[in-house]
Design an enzyme around this catalytic site. Sequence first.
Site, PDB file in Angstrom:
ATOM      1  N   GLY A   5       0.833  -1.209   0.000  1.00  0.00           N
ATOM      2  CA  GLY A   5       0.000   0.000   0.000  1.00  0.00           C
ATOM      3  C   GLY A   5       0.865   1.255   0.000  1.00  0.00           C
ATOM      4  O   GLY A   5       0.648   2.191  -0.771  1.00  0.00           O
ATOM      5  N   HIS A   6       1.873   1.266   0.885  1.00  0.00           N
ATOM      6  CA  HIS A   6       2.789   2.409   0.918  1.00  0.00           C
ATOM      7  C   HIS A   6       3.533   2.542  -0.413  1.00  0.00           C
ATOM      8  O   HIS A   6       3.725   3.642  -0.927  1.00  0.00           O
ATOM      9  CB  HIS A   6       3.827   2.230   2.039  1.00  0.00           C
ATOM     10  CG  HIS A   6       3.261   2.109   3.413  1.00  0.00           C
ATOM     11  ND1 HIS A   6       3.394   0.968   4.186  1.00  0.00           N
ATOM     12  CD2 HIS A   6       2.537   2.974   4.167  1.00  0.00           C
ATOM     13  CE1 HIS A   6       2.799   1.162   5.350  1.00  0.00           C
ATOM     14  NE2 HIS A   6       2.277   2.354   5.374  1.00  0.00           N
TER      15      HIS A   6
HETATM   16  P1  AMP Z   1       0.997   4.569   7.897  1.00  0.00           P
HETATM   17  O1  AMP Z   1       2.464   4.464   7.836  1.00  0.00           O
HETATM   18  O2  AMP Z   1       0.319   3.246   8.004  1.00  0.00           O
HETATM   19  O3  AMP Z   1       0.497   5.593   8.855  1.00  0.00           O
HETATM   20  O4  AMP Z   1       0.521   5.069   6.477  1.00  0.00           O
HETATM   21  C1  AMP Z   1       1.250   5.944   5.679  1.00  0.00           C
HETATM   22  C2  AMP Z   1       0.412   6.280   4.472  1.00  0.00           C
HETATM   23  O5  AMP Z   1       0.118   5.081   3.771  1.00  0.00           O
HETATM   24  C3  AMP Z   1      -0.938   6.908   4.839  1.00  0.00           C
HETATM   25  O6  AMP Z   1      -1.231   7.939   3.911  1.00  0.00           O
HETATM   26  C4  AMP Z   1      -1.884   5.754   4.706  1.00  0.00           C
HETATM   27  O7  AMP Z   1      -3.206   6.152   4.403  1.00  0.00           O
HETATM   28  C5  AMP Z   1      -1.273   5.007   3.544  1.00  0.00           C
HETATM   29  N1  AMP Z   1      -1.710   3.601   3.526  1.00  0.00           N
HETATM   30  C6  AMP Z   1      -1.689   2.716   4.558  1.00  0.00           C
HETATM   31  N2  AMP Z   1      -2.223   1.538   4.177  1.00  0.00           N
HETATM   32  C7  AMP Z   1      -2.595   1.680   2.878  1.00  0.00           C
HETATM   33  C8  AMP Z   1      -3.226   0.819   1.919  1.00  0.00           C
HETATM   34  N3  AMP Z   1      -3.581  -0.428   2.219  1.00  0.00           N
HETATM   35  N4  AMP Z   1      -3.455   1.319   0.687  1.00  0.00           N
HETATM   36  C9  AMP Z   1      -3.117   2.582   0.369  1.00  0.00           C
HETATM   37  N5  AMP Z   1      -2.515   3.447   1.225  1.00  0.00           N
HETATM   38  C10 AMP Z   1      -2.272   3.006   2.461  1.00  0.00           C
END
Ligand code: AMP
Length: 288
Positions: free
Chosen positions: A45-46
């Site tokens: 996702g990231h």
């Molecule tokens: P985090 O490190 O999990 O706080 O997320 C960093 C970025 O990645 C944030 O903008 C989240 O919304 C995005 N993100 C996390 N999981 C996903 C996913 N499954 N699909 C798309 N973006 C994601």
Amino acid sequence: MINLDMARKSPVAKTIPALRKATATFRAAGETVALVPTMGALHAGHLALVKLAQSRADRVVVSIFVNPTQFAPHEDFGTYPRTWDADLAALSELNVDLIWAPGATEMYPDGFATRILPEGPAKAGLEDAFRPHFFGGVATVVAKLLLQVGPDIAVFGQKDYQQLKVVTAMARDLDIPVKIVGAPTVREKDGLALSSRNAYLSQQEREVAPVLHQTLKDVAGHIKGGRKIQDALAVGRAQIERAGFSLDYLEVRHAETLAPISSPDDGPIRLLVAAKLGRTRLIDNIGV
Ligand code: AMP
């Protein structure tokens, strides 16, 4: 023959002067810059956000910072997964131009005394109702990241839908000259949204977890089929609880304002859910 390009590691800045030096080089060359803020423990996702950023700007900076101020004392700051070596390898493979990895004292030095308290979408009665400190921590750290890096665009995932709205409002309200871009949620084959916290799930919980996304799809289907929103939600809530989740919320909201709506005629609809499976809290959302 060794491919030197493949072996090249993305450069890492750990201090604000090192960051500014690197971004000044980009600016001097007339290049546009995209920022992808993360807390590390990177998954596909990231990496999809990184690829979207690469398609929109000349240079991509990925920040990795597990932000202590968005966790409540009882939450998982201490145990949040930290996978620096794998993160560095994954970002290097994508040729990310710079990794911004400040330590906690670089971000919050002694005497740090300023906090942003977002309203509007940050007071929608969704995540904020269960994590009251969360968006203050997010808005403050994202404002700092935007001012530190000075990107033309910043990419956030729709997976954290309310966060995307809070960050968009914050950048607009504070006149930060950046375009906030939302990227679609990346999912496992069975529908479970990728999340660093999925690593907490036991094998049995992992099998149950896709019920969350399935329920969102079912409720969306009922609403599209003409069922009353409150009835569709009642069915969805029961379905989630029957599967063994402890439900925080399953709500239908206006996709832009996050205001509650009672009829599909009231505007574009977003369905949002948060629920705990054992000790793991999962969130998800879809458009209708
Ligand atoms: P985090 O490190 O999990 O706080 O997320 C960093 C970025 O990645 C944030 O903008 C989240 O919304 C995005 N993100 C996390 N999981 C996903 C996913 N499954 N699909 C798309 N973006 C994601």
